[in-house]
Scaffold this motif. Structure first.
Motif, PDB file in Angstrom:
ATOM      1  N   SER A  42      50.778  41.598  59.010  1.00 24.93           N
ATOM      2  CA  SER A  42      50.063  42.174  60.119  1.00 24.93           C
ATOM      3  C   SER A  42      49.110  43.547  59.827  1.00 24.93           C
ATOM      4  O   SER A  42      48.548  44.106  60.349  1.00 24.93           O
ATOM      5  N   PHE A  43      49.195  43.875  58.496  1.00 19.06           N
ATOM      6  CA  PHE A  43      48.375  44.699  57.960  1.00 19.06           C
ATOM      7  C   PHE A  43      47.298  44.279  57.412  1.00 19.06           C
ATOM      8  O   PHE A  43      46.738  44.925  56.335  1.00 19.06           O
ATOM      9  N   THR A  44      47.014  42.985  57.225  1.00  9.79           N
ATOM     10  CA  THR A  44      45.802  42.290  56.750  1.00  9.79           C
ATOM     11  C   THR A  44      44.892  42.175  57.734  1.00  9.79           C
ATOM     12  O   THR A  44      45.087  41.798  58.925  1.00  9.79           O
ATOM     13  N   ASN A  45      43.627  41.477  57.211  1.00  4.98           N
ATOM     14  CA  ASN A  45      42.713  41.074  58.341  1.00  4.98           C
ATOM     15  C   ASN A  45      42.702  39.636  58.096  1.00  4.98           C
ATOM     16  O   ASN A  45      41.336  39.103  58.364  1.00  4.98           O
ATOM     17  N   SER A  46      43.775  38.846  58.381  1.00  2.00           N
ATOM     18  CA  SER A  46      43.802  37.636  58.161  1.00  2.00           C
ATOM     19  C   SER A  46      42.957  36.888  59.497  1.00  2.00           C
ATOM     20  O   SER A  46      43.286  37.619  60.678  1.00  2.00           O
ATOM     21  N   LYS A  47      42.422  35.856  59.554  1.00  3.13           N
ATOM     22  CA  LYS A  47      41.565  35.324  60.398  1.00  3.13           C
ATOM     23  C   LYS A  47      41.958  34.127  60.732  1.00  3.13           C
ATOM     24  O   LYS A  47      43.198  33.923  61.301  1.00  3.13           O
ATOM     25  N   LEU A  48      41.294  32.882  60.111  1.00  3.00           N
ATOM     26  CA  LEU A  48      41.831  31.489  60.482  1.00  3.00           C
ATOM     27  C   LEU A  48      43.085  31.257  59.763  1.00  3.00           C
ATOM     28  O   LEU A  48      43.898  30.773  60.168  1.00  3.00           O
ATOM     29  N   LEU A  49      42.970  31.762  58.342  1.00  5.32           N
ATOM     30  CA  LEU A  49      44.205  31.793  57.499  1.00  5.32           C
ATOM     31  C   LEU A  49      44.673  33.021  57.117  1.00  5.32           C
ATOM     32  O   LEU A  49      43.955  34.022  56.939  1.00  5.32           O
ATOM     33  N   GLN A 263      41.883  32.276  66.552  1.00  2.00           N
ATOM     34  CA  GLN A 263      41.729  32.351  65.017  1.00  2.00           C
ATOM     35  C   GLN A 263      41.728  33.355  64.446  1.00  2.00           C
ATOM     36  O   GLN A 263      40.864  33.933  63.513  1.00  2.00           O
ATOM     37  N   ASN A 264      42.626  34.402  65.256  1.00  2.00           N
ATOM     38  CA  ASN A 264      42.682  35.675  64.764  1.00  2.00           C
ATOM     39  C   ASN A 264      44.295  36.185  64.287  1.00  2.00           C
ATOM     40  O   ASN A 264      44.715  36.858  64.945  1.00  2.00           O
ATOM     41  N   LEU A 265      44.481  35.719  63.154  1.00  2.00           N
ATOM     42  CA  LEU A 265      46.008  35.750  62.891  1.00  2.00           C
ATOM     43  C   LEU A 265      46.549  37.077  62.608  1.00  2.00           C
ATOM     44  O   LEU A 265      47.720  37.517  63.366  1.00  2.00           O
ATOM     45  N   GLY A 266      45.627  37.978  62.073  1.00  2.00           N
ATOM     46  CA  GLY A 266      45.987  39.486  62.064  1.00  2.00           C
ATOM     47  C   GLY A 266      46.559  40.060  63.471  1.00  2.00           C
ATOM     48  O   GLY A 266      47.481  40.846  63.691  1.00  2.00           O
ATOM     49  N   GLN A 267      45.648  39.875  64.486  1.00  2.00           N
ATOM     50  CA  GLN A 267      46.081  40.323  65.712  1.00  2.00           C
ATOM     51  C   GLN A 267      47.146  39.812  66.247  1.00  2.00           C
ATOM     52  O   GLN A 267      48.278  40.456  66.948  1.00  2.00           O
ATOM     53  N   GLY A 268      47.415  38.449  66.055  1.00  2.00           N
ATOM     54  CA  GLY A 268      48.880  37.860  66.828  1.00  2.00           C
ATOM     55  C   GLY A 268      49.801  38.459  65.817  1.00  2.00           C
ATOM     56  O   GLY A 268      50.742  38.632  66.474  1.00  2.00           O
ATOM     57  N   PHE A 269      49.730  38.695  64.524  1.00  2.00           N
ATOM     58  CA  PHE A 269      50.889  39.095  63.610  1.00  2.00           C
ATOM     59  C   PHE A 269      51.047  40.621  64.215  1.00  2.00           C
ATOM     60  O   PHE A 269      52.321  41.082  64.568  1.00  2.00           O
ATOM     61  N   ALA A 270      50.004  41.489  64.407  1.00  2.00           N
ATOM     62  CA  ALA A 270      50.271  42.750  64.980  1.00  2.00           C
ATOM     63  C   ALA A 270      51.076  42.883  66.201  1.00  2.00           C
ATOM     64  O   ALA A 270      51.845  43.334  66.628  1.00  2.00           O
ATOM     65  N   ALA A 271      50.569  41.983  67.279  1.00  2.00           N
ATOM     66  CA  ALA A 271      51.036  41.761  68.607  1.00  2.00           C
ATOM     67  C   ALA A 271      52.522  41.418  68.584  1.00  2.00           C
ATOM     68  O   ALA A 271      53.282  41.886  69.325  1.00  2.00           O
ATOM     69  N   SER A 272      52.816  40.454  67.744  1.00  2.00           N
ATOM     70  CA  SER A 272      54.244  39.925  67.579  1.00  2.00           C
ATOM     71  C   SER A 272      55.116  41.076  67.158  1.00  2.00           C
ATOM     72  O   SER A 272      56.281  41.016  67.388  1.00  2.00           O
ATOM     73  N   THR A 273      54.551  41.765  66.044  1.00  2.00           N
ATOM     74  CA  THR A 273      55.576  42.724  65.393  1.00  2.00           C
ATOM     75  C   THR A 273      55.645  43.813  66.671  1.00  2.00           C
ATOM     76  O   THR A 273      56.768  44.618  66.497  1.00  2.00           O
ATOM     77  N   MET A 274      54.664  44.006  67.592  1.00  2.00           N
ATOM     78  CA  MET A 274      54.922  45.141  68.533  1.00  2.00           C
ATOM     79  C   MET A 274      56.275  44.458  69.566  1.00  2.00           C
ATOM     80  O   MET A 274      56.813  45.214  70.003  1.00  2.00           O
ATOM     81  N   MET A 275      56.077  43.087  69.667  1.00  2.00           N
ATOM     82  CA  MET A 275      57.202  42.661  70.367  1.00  2.00           C
ATOM     83  C   MET A 275      58.521  42.764  69.659  1.00  2.00           C
ATOM     84  O   MET A 275      59.575  43.264  70.451  1.00  2.00           O
ATOM     85  N   LEU A 276      58.577  42.650  68.479  1.00  2.00           N
ATOM     86  CA  LEU A 276      59.682  42.768  67.815  1.00  2.00           C
ATOM     87  C   LEU A 276      60.134  44.292  67.931  1.00  2.00           C
ATOM     88  O   LEU A 276      61.431  44.579  68.076  1.00  2.00           O
ATOM     89  N   LEU A 277      59.345  45.092  67.855  1.00  2.00           N
ATOM     90  CA  LEU A 277      59.471  46.669  68.049  1.00  2.00           C
ATOM     91  C   LEU A 277      60.274  46.814  69.425  1.00  2.00           C
ATOM     92  O   LEU A 277      61.324  47.554  69.518  1.00  2.00           O
ATOM     93  N   SER A 278      59.642  46.236  70.581  1.00  2.00           N
ATOM     94  CA  SER A 278      59.982  46.405  71.713  1.00  2.00           C
ATOM     95  C   SER A 278      61.610  46.067  71.808  1.00  2.00           C
ATOM     96  O   SER A 278      62.553  46.370  72.668  1.00  2.00           O
ATOM     97  N   VAL A 279      62.062  44.672  71.110  1.00  2.00           N
ATOM     98  CA  VAL A 279      63.153  44.270  71.125  1.00  2.00           C
ATOM     99  C   VAL A 279      64.246  45.133  70.379  1.00  2.00           C
ATOM    100  O   VAL A 279      65.342  45.371  70.849  1.00  2.00           O
TER     101      VAL A 279
END
Lengths: 297, 311, 376
Positions: A42-49, A263-279
């Motif tokens: 989530s700290f990278t700028n991964s896009k499609l891969l 195809q914006n993996l980095g955003q997905g990872f960051a958002a899922s990390t936020m979900m993890l944080l809330s849990v």
């Protein structure tokens, strides 16, 4: 116990270790490894891969600047608070009603619980149909003569989240009722007798004696409901697809859409990390209360 | 002392008491205020819970013209099974027009092996944890249970990568593995607790008799734990059949499970909305877990009570 | 049966008023009859113990008196008032439960005061009552603790306190000591006895423990199958049980029972079992005896051991098993081909297979009809 005091050797208990390989794999590779991997990327700028180009907290800044994410969080909060309150209150009330030594208890319980056997997709689609403005509840009430009646949550972005809440409560309160009923049944019969001898009215017995005694049940239920709230996804997909517009978006859907459509993996990872944080925010205090603190009697 | 005599004039003797005051059970009125409130509330709530099921059924039995005219609660004037046939065999998702049947069979092909594999793994694992604890086993178990609270979204993508690496991404086998992994925490907990509650002496006696790990599992534990296996099967069949997220992530259109296909049929933007077909399709998808639910009764409750622990 | 015969209504007798009166009480759960046309009168200030094995209906009876169960037939009077249809709180009773049933989230003080506050009593009156109960039960230091922080004995004391503050005439105890260990049980037993002496309330006490029953009761009601078998003072019940069940249920080690026959020879009655012939000249028959099968019962401690002759009945037997129990020893013999135990002091413990002499006076024995089990 003797079994836990065997000398530790690699080949001692070999079969048990072999049998535990799937568990060890799941625990270490999927749960720990997968989580660390996602947080890391989530700290990278991964896009499609996924790729290892670090951009620090950029993804998070972008996340919190995206209106769609903000709406998702707002929806989650509204939905979360209301669904917690209503499912606990309704679940408890239904359980208390069923606990009055009534006839046909099994029938009522079966009816209240059956929606829980249905998937969120089915739930979402049924309520999409029931709340359909042309044919559903609104149309029926209007046809009864109340022509100004308006209840159109699925196409009104200001109340769409309540439409989803109605469906979610219909699906999920049965479970809460069951947990509460089990809790009520676990209470010593003598407590009720003592309260009757003391002349305490039923509602006061519930309010001042039974509910405080059921604190552990309430806390466990709270945690269950809360961690299900964070995950809410299928229901929204089926009922509204996030619409109208982006009015009913939720974080889980944000993650999925950014990972697999945008195809914006980095955003997905960051958002899922936020979900993890809330849990974590929900779970850690609970785990501390339940396991870390002093033992309750 | 004489006080007593004065204060108890009413009790003049057994004979005097016989004809005195209420006797037998306190009269209870079937239609007392309490009962009217109690059953009234329960019946109203029950109707509310049943309403969607009812609407689903009546809608699926109406023709489209009738749906457009009438209200959704009215029973069908003319019962037609055509929507069911269409939903099953010719409803369209995108370019495919072979109905829900494909999704149904996909779901069957996913659910059966997933249920078997996940229960096999978890029961042996729970047995190992209950009776053959080795050093570190509890640590892994705790990670497993805590891991059950992690939102799936966090682990979705790494699993995509793993499955892609081993060539199972998009296949039914890949999804079966995913279901087995995510079913593991709750099932392992279920089995571990069950095996722990079995008498320790049984296990010791079998060991003294020379039975080993697998011998004890198959000959002693398995035959004694049928109920918990039934609970696990109920839990897994409904859970896996109802899954949407994993299906949509790890399969391709031709291997989509029923829930995903249902969503695609109902929420597809093309064409005229056929609400009756949609509702027939919805019922069809919900039918398997509903049947499991109504047949299993109290065991289902036990299953969810156990499942609830996982969150 | 003594139970019905001894129904006394003391209202007009002047000495003691009737506190609790149960008349023709029956309770059925569906087709199962739990209590059968039961009558019981408890005098004011009396300590009655309902004793019996589990499932005999003793707790059910107590719950009926408390108003926690609806009766199927009959009436219940407390203090001369028909309370058959009254709510428990209006019956003038306080109740103490086996599981204590304290409200776990409230302090001891709240536990004691909750019912009073709900009933709308004045604050200073509540305080006064709590102070009195706390003083009597010596729980003043515990008032601000929660039940979880109390020991079992302390919890039971608080539970008694909750009944005490209600300021009622009748105390109902439902196996209050069963959850405690043996030592605490003995201590609290004494305390309950002292409490009764101090308060002079009517107390109805359910237990399956015969020692509690013997030590606490003014009268014991031995119950079985929803019927009071015998209602009498503890010593009477112990020495003159009305039937074989009562005889066997009370006493530890249990009473010896010999199966045999009643026979009459030369105008004298004898009990005969194989070679054993017990003369019954000193036995007080309840009714005129008839020859036939009978059961002879005598308690192990009423049998003299190696104490010479001079007993109406004496015999020699060989010792089979010796069970030392500390303060005394139980010796197992065969008498008339049947098991027979004798209780001897520890110093006189015999050896295995030793031939010993025993003797007793049939005056202390009990004879039962073999078929009905009733006392002869």
């Amino acid at each position: 116990m003797s079994k836990s005091e065997r000398p530790s050797q690699l080949f001692r208990n070999l079969n048990a270790k072999i049998a535990s390989i799937p568990m060890i794999f799941t625990a270490l590779v999927i749960f720990v490894g997968g989580t660390v991997w996602t947080v890391f990327y989530s700290f990278t700028n991964s896009k499609l891969l996924p790729r290892l180009h670090f951009v620090g907290l950029d993804q998070y800044y972008r996340l919190w600047a995206t209106p769609r994410w903000l709406i998702s969080i707002e929806n989650l909060l509204i939905y979360g608070v209301l669904s917690l309150v209503f499912s606990l209150v309704i679940g408890f009330l239904l359980a208390a009603l069923l606990d009055q030594k009534i006839r046909f208890e099994d029938t009522f319980r079966t009816i209240f619980l059956y929606p829980f056997a249905l998937s969120f997709i089915v739930t979402g689609l049924v309520w999409q149909w029931l709340l359909n403005p042309e044919f559903g509840v609104q149309a029926v009430v209007r046809s009864l003569g109340w022509t100004s009646f308006s209840f159109n949550p699925l196409y009104d972005s200001s109340i769409v989240i309540y439409g989803i809440l109605i469906a979610a409560l219909w699906q999920g309160t049965g479970l809460i009722m069951c947990l509460m009923l089990a809790g009520l049944r676990g209470i010593d019969e003598d407590i009720w007798k003592a309260a009757r001898v003391d002349g305490i009215p039923t509602w006061k017995t519930y309010l001042f004696i039974i509910i405080p005694m059921m604190r552990p049940v309430f806390i466990t239920t709270l945690v269950i409901v809360a961690s299900n709230i964070v995950r809410v996804y299928d229901l929204v997909v089926a009922q509204t697809s996030g619409g109208p517009g982006i009015a009913s978006e939720v974080p889980a859907k944000y993650v999925y859409d950014y990972m697999f459509f945008a195809q914006n993996l980095g955003q997905g990872f960051a958002a899922s990390t936020m979900m993890l944080l809330s849990v974590i925010i929900v779970i850690v205090p609970w785990a501390y209360l339940e396991f870390g603190g002093k033992k309750r009697v | 002392m004489s006080d007593h005599v004065v204060s108890l004039p009413a009790i003049g003797g057994a004979g005097g008491l016989e004809a005195y005051g209420p006797s037998g059970p306190k009269p209870r009125h079937t239609f007392s205020r309490r009962n009217i409130f109690l059953y009234g509330t329960l019946i109203v709530v029950a109707l509310y819970y049943l309403l969607p099921l009812y609407v689903m059924v009546v809608t699926s039995l109406k023709g489209m013209p009738e749906i457009r005219l009438g209200n959704i609660f009215s029973p069908p004037m003319e019962i037609t099974f055509e929507p069911w046939v269409k939903a099953w065999s010719s409803a369209c998702t995108g370019l495919n027009c072979d109905g829900l049947s494909r999704g149904f069979w996909n779901s069957v092909r996913i659910t059966i092996p997933s249920v078997i594999l996940s229960i096999a793994l978890a029961s042996v694992n729970g047995y190992a944890l209950a009776n053959w604890r080795f050093k570190g086993a509890d640590t892994f178990f705790i990670i497993l249970i805590v891991g059950a609270f992690i939102p799936y979204q966090v682990m979705i993508y790494p699993i995509v990568i793993i499955l892609r690496e081993v060539g199972l991404y998009g296949s039914l086998s890949g999804l079966v593995i995913v279901h087995s992994i995510f079913g593991m925490p709750i099932l392992t907990l279920l089995f571990r607790n069950y095996f722990t509650s079995m008498p320790e002496e049984l296990f010791r006696a079998a060991r003294v008799d020379g039975a080993g790990f697998w011998g004890i599992y198959f000959r002693i534990m398995l035959p004694m734990s049928l109920p918990i296996f039934v609970v696990a099967i109920i839990l897994q069949v409904t859970g896996i059949w109802n899954d949407f997220l994993f299906g949509v992530v790890y399969t391709r259109p031709d291997t989509y499970p029923m829930t995903v296909q249902l969503n695609n049929i109902v929420n597809s933007v093309q064409g005229v909305k056929e609400y009756n077909v949609n509702m027939a399709a919805t019922i069809l998808t919900g039918l398997v877990p509903l049947i499991v639910y109504f047949l299993s009764g109290k065991l289902f409750v036990r299953g969810i009570a156990a499942g609830a622990v996982k969150g | 049966m003594n139970a019905n015969g001894s129904v006394e209504v003391n209202g007009s007798s002047g000495a003691n008023g009737t506190s609790v009166s149960i008349q023709n009480l029956s309770l059925n759960f569906g087709a199962i009859s739990v209590l059968q046309t039961l009558n019981l009168d408890v005098a004011e200030g009396e300590f009655i113990v309902l004793l019996g094995p589990s499932g005999c209906g003793k707790s059910t009876l107590l719950n009926c008196i408390a108003g926690l169960l609806d009766v199927s037939e009959g009436r219940i009077f407390i203090k001369g008032k028909n309370v058959t249809w009254e709510e428990p709180k209006d019956r003038g009773i306080g109740m103490v439960f086996q599981s204590y049933a304290l409200y776990p989230q409230m302090t001891v003080e709240k536990n004691l005061s909750f019912g009073l506050r709900v009933a709308g009593l004045a604050k200073d009156e509540i305080a006064k009552r709590i102070a009195r109960a706390a003083e009597i039960l010596q729980i003043e230091p515990l008032l601000h603790r929660k039940p979880a922080a109390l020991s079992g004995g302390q919890r039971q004391r608080v539970a008694i306190g909750r009944a005490l503050v209600r300021d009622v005439d009748v105390f109902l105890f439902d196996e209050p000591l069963s959850n405690l260990d043996a030592k605490l049980r003995a201590e609290l037993r004494v305390e309950i006895k002292l409490l009764h002496r101090k308060l002079e309330n009517t107390m109805i006490y359910v237990t399956h423990d015969q020692i509690e029953a013997m030590t606490l009761a003014d009268r014991i009601a031995v119950m079985k199958g929803g019927v009071i078998q015998q209602l009498d003072a503890p010593q009477t019940i112990y020495n003159r049980p009305v039937n074989r069940f009562v005889a066997g249920f009370l006493g530890s080690p249990a009473m010896n029972f010999l199966d045999g026959r009643l026979e009459q020879a030369d105008g004298d009655w004898h009990f005969v079992a194989e070679d054993v012939r017990i003369p019954l000249a000193t036995y007080a028959f309840e009714k005129d005896p008839v020859p036939g099968p009978a059961v002879f019962g005598i308690r192990p401690e009423h049998v003299a051991f190696n104490s010479g002759t001079g007993w109406p009945f004496a015999a020699t037997a060989s010792v089979e098993v010796v069970e030392p129990m500390g303060s005394d020893t139980l010796v197992w013999l065969k008498l008339g081909g049947q098991n027979f135990t004798v209780r001897v002091t520890a110093e006189r413990t015999p050896n295995n297979a030793e031939a010993v002499g025993i003797g007793f006076d049939p005056m202390r024995a009990s004879l039962f009809d073999a078929a009905t089990g009733n006392r002869l």
